[in-house]
Design an enzyme around this catalytic site. Structure first.
Site, PDB file in Angstrom:
ATOM      1  N   TYR A   9      -2.090  -0.419  10.966  1.00  0.00           N
ATOM      2  CA  TYR A   9      -2.193  -1.102   9.664  1.00  0.00           C
ATOM      3  C   TYR A   9      -0.972  -0.792   8.798  1.00  0.00           C
ATOM      4  O   TYR A   9      -0.300  -1.694   8.287  1.00  0.00           O
ATOM      5  CB  TYR A   9      -3.483  -0.675   8.940  1.00  0.00           C
ATOM      6  CG  TYR A   9      -3.456  -0.994   7.460  1.00  0.00           C
ATOM      7  CD1 TYR A   9      -3.502  -2.312   7.017  1.00  0.00           C
ATOM      8  CD2 TYR A   9      -3.370   0.025   6.502  1.00  0.00           C
ATOM      9  CE1 TYR A   9      -3.462  -2.616   5.646  1.00  0.00           C
ATOM     10  CE2 TYR A   9      -3.335  -0.264   5.145  1.00  0.00           C
ATOM     11  CZ  TYR A   9      -3.382  -1.586   4.721  1.00  0.00           C
ATOM     12  OH  TYR A   9      -3.338  -1.879   3.384  1.00  0.00           O
ATOM     13  N   THR A  39       0.819  -1.212   0.000  1.00  0.00           N
ATOM     14  CA  THR A  39       0.000   0.000   0.000  1.00  0.00           C
ATOM     15  C   THR A  39       0.854   1.265   0.000  1.00  0.00           C
ATOM     16  O   THR A  39       2.010   1.246   0.461  1.00  0.00           O
ATOM     17  CB  THR A  39      -0.897  -0.012   1.256  1.00  0.00           C
ATOM     18  OG1 THR A  39      -1.531   1.244   1.399  1.00  0.00           O
ATOM     19  CG2 THR A  39      -0.098  -0.270   2.531  1.00  0.00           C
ATOM     20  N   ASP A  40       0.256   2.380  -0.427  1.00  0.00           N
ATOM     21  CA  ASP A  40       0.945   3.672  -0.342  1.00  0.00           C
ATOM     22  C   ASP A  40       1.003   4.197   1.096  1.00  0.00           C
ATOM     23  O   ASP A  40       1.744   5.125   1.395  1.00  0.00           O
ATOM     24  CB  ASP A  40       0.272   4.708  -1.255  1.00  0.00           C
ATOM     25  CG  ASP A  40      -1.195   4.966  -0.933  1.00  0.00           C
ATOM     26  OD1 ASP A  40      -1.740   4.312  -0.012  1.00  0.00           O
ATOM     27  OD2 ASP A  40      -1.813   5.827  -1.604  1.00  0.00           O
ATOM     28  N   GLU A  41       0.205   3.576   1.993  1.00  0.00           N
ATOM     29  CA  GLU A  41       0.150   4.108   3.368  1.00  0.00           C
ATOM     30  C   GLU A  41       1.476   3.945   4.105  1.00  0.00           C
ATOM     31  O   GLU A  41       1.699   4.598   5.126  1.00  0.00           O
ATOM     32  CB  GLU A  41      -0.967   3.432   4.166  1.00  0.00           C
ATOM     33  CG  GLU A  41      -2.313   3.618   3.524  1.00  0.00           C
ATOM     34  CD  GLU A  41      -3.492   3.583   4.493  1.00  0.00           C
ATOM     35  OE1 GLU A  41      -3.280   3.571   5.710  1.00  0.00           O
ATOM     36  OE2 GLU A  41      -4.625   3.572   3.986  1.00  0.00           O
ATOM     37  N   LYS A  97       2.025  -3.293   7.417  1.00  0.00           N
ATOM     38  CA  LYS A  97       2.326  -3.494   5.994  1.00  0.00           C
ATOM     39  C   LYS A  97       3.790  -3.110   5.704  1.00  0.00           C
ATOM     40  O   LYS A  97       4.471  -3.775   4.929  1.00  0.00           O
ATOM     41  CB  LYS A  97       1.384  -2.658   5.110  1.00  0.00           C
ATOM     42  CG  LYS A  97      -0.055  -3.124   5.100  1.00  0.00           C
ATOM     43  CD  LYS A  97      -0.258  -4.507   4.502  1.00  0.00           C
ATOM     44  CE  LYS A  97      -0.017  -4.573   3.020  1.00  0.00           C
ATOM     45  NZ  LYS A  97      -0.377  -5.926   2.473  1.00  0.00           N
TER      46      LYS A  97
HETATM   47  P1  NAD Z   1      -9.685  -7.303   2.039  1.00  0.00           P
HETATM   48  O1  NAD Z   1      -9.694  -7.016   3.497  1.00  0.00           O
HETATM   49  O2  NAD Z   1     -10.895  -7.042   1.228  1.00  0.00           O
HETATM   50  O3  NAD Z   1      -9.281  -8.833   1.807  1.00  0.00           O
HETATM   51  C1  NAD Z   1      -8.286  -9.486   2.537  1.00  0.00           C
HETATM   52  C2  NAD Z   1      -8.444 -10.980   2.305  1.00  0.00           C
HETATM   53  O4  NAD Z   1      -7.380 -11.652   3.009  1.00  0.00           O
HETATM   54  C3  NAD Z   1      -9.754 -11.553   2.843  1.00  0.00           C
HETATM   55  O5  NAD Z   1     -10.330 -12.429   1.908  1.00  0.00           O
HETATM   56  C4  NAD Z   1      -9.324 -12.296   4.103  1.00  0.00           C
HETATM   57  O6  NAD Z   1     -10.170 -13.399   4.406  1.00  0.00           O
HETATM   58  C5  NAD Z   1      -7.926 -12.736   3.734  1.00  0.00           C
HETATM   59  N1  NAD Z   1      -7.069 -12.988   4.903  1.00  0.00           N
HETATM   60  C6  NAD Z   1      -6.924 -12.203   5.997  1.00  0.00           C
HETATM   61  N2  NAD Z   1      -6.062 -12.769   6.854  1.00  0.00           N
HETATM   62  C7  NAD Z   1      -5.625 -13.914   6.269  1.00  0.00           C
HETATM   63  C8  NAD Z   1      -4.698 -14.922   6.640  1.00  0.00           C
HETATM   64  N3  NAD Z   1      -4.050 -14.875   7.820  1.00  0.00           N
HETATM   65  N4  NAD Z   1      -4.479 -15.954   5.803  1.00  0.00           N
HETATM   66  C9  NAD Z   1      -5.152 -16.036   4.622  1.00  0.00           C
HETATM   67  N5  NAD Z   1      -6.041 -15.114   4.228  1.00  0.00           N
HETATM   68  C10 NAD Z   1      -6.278 -14.056   5.025  1.00  0.00           C
HETATM   69  O7  NAD Z   1      -8.432  -6.516   1.488  1.00  0.00           O
HETATM   70  P2  NAD Z   1      -8.223  -5.836   0.056  1.00  0.00           P
HETATM   71  O8  NAD Z   1      -8.743  -4.463   0.101  1.00  0.00           O
HETATM   72  O9  NAD Z   1      -8.648  -6.772  -0.993  1.00  0.00           O
HETATM   73  O10 NAD Z   1      -6.622  -5.728   0.057  1.00  0.00           O
HETATM   74  C11 NAD Z   1      -5.823  -6.801  -0.434  1.00  0.00           C
HETATM   75  C12 NAD Z   1      -4.361  -6.439  -0.279  1.00  0.00           C
HETATM   76  O11 NAD Z   1      -4.089  -5.244  -0.989  1.00  0.00           O
HETATM   77  C13 NAD Z   1      -3.947  -6.172   1.175  1.00  0.00           C
HETATM   78  O12 NAD Z   1      -2.659  -6.699   1.353  1.00  0.00           O
HETATM   79  C14 NAD Z   1      -3.930  -4.654   1.280  1.00  0.00           C
HETATM   80  O13 NAD Z   1      -2.993  -4.239   2.236  1.00  0.00           O
HETATM   81  C15 NAD Z   1      -3.512  -4.270  -0.124  1.00  0.00           C
HETATM   82  N6  NAD Z   1      -3.978  -2.947  -0.593  1.00  0.00           N
HETATM   83  C16 NAD Z   1      -5.305  -2.614  -0.513  1.00  0.00           C
HETATM   84  C17 NAD Z   1      -5.740  -1.392  -1.036  1.00  0.00           C
HETATM   85  C18 NAD Z   1      -7.185  -0.973  -0.999  1.00  0.00           C
HETATM   86  O14 NAD Z   1      -7.489   0.155  -1.336  1.00  0.00           O
HETATM   87  N7  NAD Z   1      -8.117  -1.842  -0.634  1.00  0.00           N
HETATM   88  C19 NAD Z   1      -4.802  -0.520  -1.618  1.00  0.00           C
HETATM   89  C20 NAD Z   1      -3.457  -0.910  -1.659  1.00  0.00           C
HETATM   90  C21 NAD Z   1      -3.055  -2.123  -1.159  1.00  0.00           C
HETATM   91  O1  DAU Z   2      -4.198   3.953   0.423  1.00  0.00           O
HETATM   92  C1  DAU Z   2      -4.401   2.583   0.313  1.00  0.00           C
HETATM   93  C2  DAU Z   2      -5.260   2.117   1.458  1.00  0.00           C
HETATM   94  O2  DAU Z   2      -6.586   2.559   1.198  1.00  0.00           O
HETATM   95  C3  DAU Z   2      -5.236   0.606   1.648  1.00  0.00           C
HETATM   96  O3  DAU Z   2      -3.939   0.216   1.991  1.00  0.00           O
HETATM   97  C4  DAU Z   2      -6.218   0.181   2.743  1.00  0.00           C
HETATM   98  O4  DAU Z   2      -6.259  -1.238   2.827  1.00  0.00           O
HETATM   99  C5  DAU Z   2      -7.593   0.705   2.382  1.00  0.00           C
HETATM  100  O5  DAU Z   2      -8.495   0.390   3.418  1.00  0.00           O
HETATM  101  C6  DAU Z   2      -7.550   2.213   2.158  1.00  0.00           C
HETATM  102  O6  DAU Z   2      -7.278   2.909   3.389  1.00  0.00           O
HETATM  103  P1  DAU Z   2      -8.064   4.255   3.785  1.00  0.00           P
HETATM  104  O7  DAU Z   2      -7.997   4.431   5.247  1.00  0.00           O
HETATM  105  O8  DAU Z   2      -7.620   5.378   2.927  1.00  0.00           O
HETATM  106  O9  DAU Z   2      -9.550   3.813   3.293  1.00  0.00           O
HETATM  107  P2  DAU Z   2     -10.981   4.038   3.923  1.00  0.00           P
HETATM  108  O10 DAU Z   2     -11.973   3.637   2.875  1.00  0.00           O
HETATM  109  O11 DAU Z   2     -11.113   3.431   5.280  1.00  0.00           O
HETATM  110  O12 DAU Z   2     -11.059   5.613   4.070  1.00  0.00           O
HETATM  111  C7  DAU Z   2     -10.871   6.485   2.970  1.00  0.00           C
HETATM  112  C8  DAU Z   2     -10.930   7.903   3.487  1.00  0.00           C
HETATM  113  O13 DAU Z   2     -12.268   8.171   3.914  1.00  0.00           O
HETATM  114  C9  DAU Z   2     -10.060   8.134   4.705  1.00  0.00           C
HETATM  115  O14 DAU Z   2      -9.528   9.455   4.642  1.00  0.00           O
HETATM  116  C10 DAU Z   2     -11.013   8.030   5.890  1.00  0.00           C
HETATM  117  C11 DAU Z   2     -12.324   8.529   5.308  1.00  0.00           C
HETATM  118  N1  DAU Z   2     -13.554   7.920   5.852  1.00  0.00           N
HETATM  119  C12 DAU Z   2     -13.638   6.563   5.873  1.00  0.00           C
HETATM  120  C13 DAU Z   2     -14.774   5.941   6.352  1.00  0.00           C
HETATM  121  C14 DAU Z   2     -14.883   4.429   6.401  1.00  0.00           C
HETATM  122  C15 DAU Z   2     -14.599   8.720   6.284  1.00  0.00           C
HETATM  123  O15 DAU Z   2     -14.508   9.955   6.256  1.00  0.00           O
HETATM  124  N2  DAU Z   2     -15.718   8.115   6.754  1.00  0.00           N
HETATM  125  C16 DAU Z   2     -15.854   6.755   6.826  1.00  0.00           C
HETATM  126  O16 DAU Z   2     -16.898   6.259   7.304  1.00  0.00           O
END
Ligand code: NAD
Ligand code: DAU
Length: 353
Positions: free
Chosen positions: A156, A130-132, A160
């Site tokens: 988180y 992630t970019d975080e 990561k």
């Molecule tokens: P998600 O939470 O939707 O899915 C995570 C999946 O991993 C789930 O199916 C869960 O059951 C599985 N899991 C959790 N713990 C596990 C374990 N110990 N063993 C096997 N499986 C396990 O997450 P996502 O949004 O699909 O993100 C996927 C990956 O991409 C993560 O590594 C996250 O850090 C990264 N990522 C997400 C975003 C985003 O915006 N969602 C952006 C950048 C990177």
């Molecule tokens: O940047 C990549 C990341 O993006 C991933 O690594 C994470 O897995 C993914 O969850 C996401 O993180 P964020 O914290 O940015 O996503 P989230 O959807 O939780 O929130 C997006 C923005 O919206 C953040 O600034 C918080 C705000 N927010 C979120 C929720 C759930 C609100 O204002 N209200 C809300 O109810």
């Protein structure tokens, strides 16, 4: 082999991989609250998808799966992924994201050492991050690039970052052929409604408040999930070993702008009686340690691998709203919790999906 392939990005990746390449995927997922095999319903009965419920931290299971299925690559999506949950309960994040990734790397290393020379040469471990990990930007700061120092702020992001460092160490110390991708905020079909965009869509449709943290001016760089999946496929096939590639949408938006756009689209597609959806917007207490701005410089993956984000944010957001409107059964399964019983309701053995 894909880990976490029943989650949001993982399931989109599995669907795209099978559609684009026709290849077989071994999908290892623990099925936490975030895992939903219903996302992969269209692959039911398709022998190219082998699903195993299990933990990436279960070394014995991973060893057995690697020996039996002999994958030529591993794409690691498995993680605890929600920042708010990491604030309330960081332990699961350390367990899966750090200890779990370590265990997966260690088993992968042993497996890789036992491969024939040409298989070792071809093998890849792609870690999805992630970019975080880079921390927070000021309004005028340049976007994150691959050399930006790590400065994770939430449990988180810290977990990561730790996993990224372990991947790096397994490459530099042991020569494991790894590639890491660091991506910005994804949106699109199958996203669990704890994250901003699906939460706002579903709350709005239910007439519930739309909670905006703080002043709503935090900025995220949005990328359509299938563009991310394409970037991962390219990094897997063409990425340089030991390198990291940033992936982002060049679509910076403040949270309040995103939520207002969701409301406008819903006003058009599913008008409500009385005031429009934006009247549900409610400013609430800020997330502790809330990063102000993320932005990704994705020049490296564009230049080196020829990747380009294909989906414009406004078009992608509209399609995403349309997807949630067109899939009430998926929404209802998530809302009712039935998605967690999907395997037992639909399959007799977990390895036969
Ligand atoms: P998600 O939470 O939707 O899915 C995570 C999946 O991993 C789930 O199916 C869960 O059951 C599985 N899991 C959790 N713990 C596990 C374990 N110990 N063993 C096997 N499986 C396990 O997450 P996502 O949004 O699909 O993100 C996927 C990956 O991409 C993560 O590594 C996250 O850090 C990264 N990522 C997400 C975003 C985003 O915006 N969602 C952006 C950048 C990177
Ligand atoms: O940047 C990549 C990341 O993006 C991933 O690594 C994470 O897995 C993914 O969850 C996401 O993180 P964020 O914290 O940015 O996503 P989230 O959807 O939780 O929130 C997006 C923005 O919206 C953040 O600034 C918080 C705000 N927010 C979120 C929720 C759930 C609100 O204002 N209200 C809300 O109810």
């Amino acid at each position: 082999m894909v880990t976490g392939g029943a989650g949001f990005i993982g399931s989109n990746f599995v669907l795209d991989w099978i559609a684009e390449t026709g290849g077989t995927v071994l999908n290892l997922d623990k099925l936490t609250y975030a895992g939903n095999v219903g996302n992969l319903k269209s692959l039911q009965g398709d022998s190219r998808h082998i699903f195993v419920q299990g933990d990436i931290g279960d070394g014995e299971l991973v060893r057995r799966l690697l020996a039996e299925h002999r994958p030529r690559a591993i794409v690691n999506f498995a993680a605890e992924s929600h920042v708010d949950r990491s604030i309330h309960g960081p332990a699961d994040f350390v367990q899966t994201n750090v200890v779990g990734t370590f265990s997966l790397l260690d088993e992968t290393y042993r497996y890789w050492q036992g491969l024939k020379p040409e298989e070792r040469e071809r093998f890849r471990f792609l870690h999805v991050s992630t970019d975080e990990v880079y921390g927070s930007l000021g309004p005028e700061d340049p976007a994150f690039c691959e050399t930006t120092p790590y400065a994770p702020n939430s449990p988180y992001a810290a977990s990561k970052a730790a996993s990224d460092h372990l991947v790096r160490a397994y490459h530099h110390t042991y020569g494991l052929p790894t590639v890491t991708t660091n991506c910005s905020n994804n949106y699109g079909p199958y996203q669990f409604p704890e994250k901003l965009i699906p939460l706002m869509i579903l709350n709005a449709l239910a007439g519930k408040p739309l909670p905006i943290y703080g002043d709503g001016l935090n900025v995220r760089d949005w990328l359509y999930v299938r563009d991310h999946c394409e970037g991962i496929r390219l990094a897997l096939t063409k990425g340089r070993l030991g390198e990291t590639y940033n992936i982002g949408g060049r679509s910076e938006r403040s949270n309040i702008d995103v939520v207002r756009s969701v409301c406008r689209i819903l006003d058009e597609l599913r008008p409500r009686t009385g005031a429009g959806y934006a009247s549900l917007i409610s400013f609430v207490k800020d997330r502790p340690g809330h990063d102000r701005r993320y932005a990704i410089n994705c020049g490296k993956i564009e230049r080196e691998l020829g990747w380009l984000a294909g989906k414009d944010f406004d078009a992608g957001l509209r399609e995403t709203v349309e997807w949630y409107l067109a899939n009430p059964e998926w929404v209802e399964n998530v809302r009712s919790g039935n998605y967690q019983r999907w395997v037992e309701l639909n399959y007799t053995t977990r390895e036969s999906l």
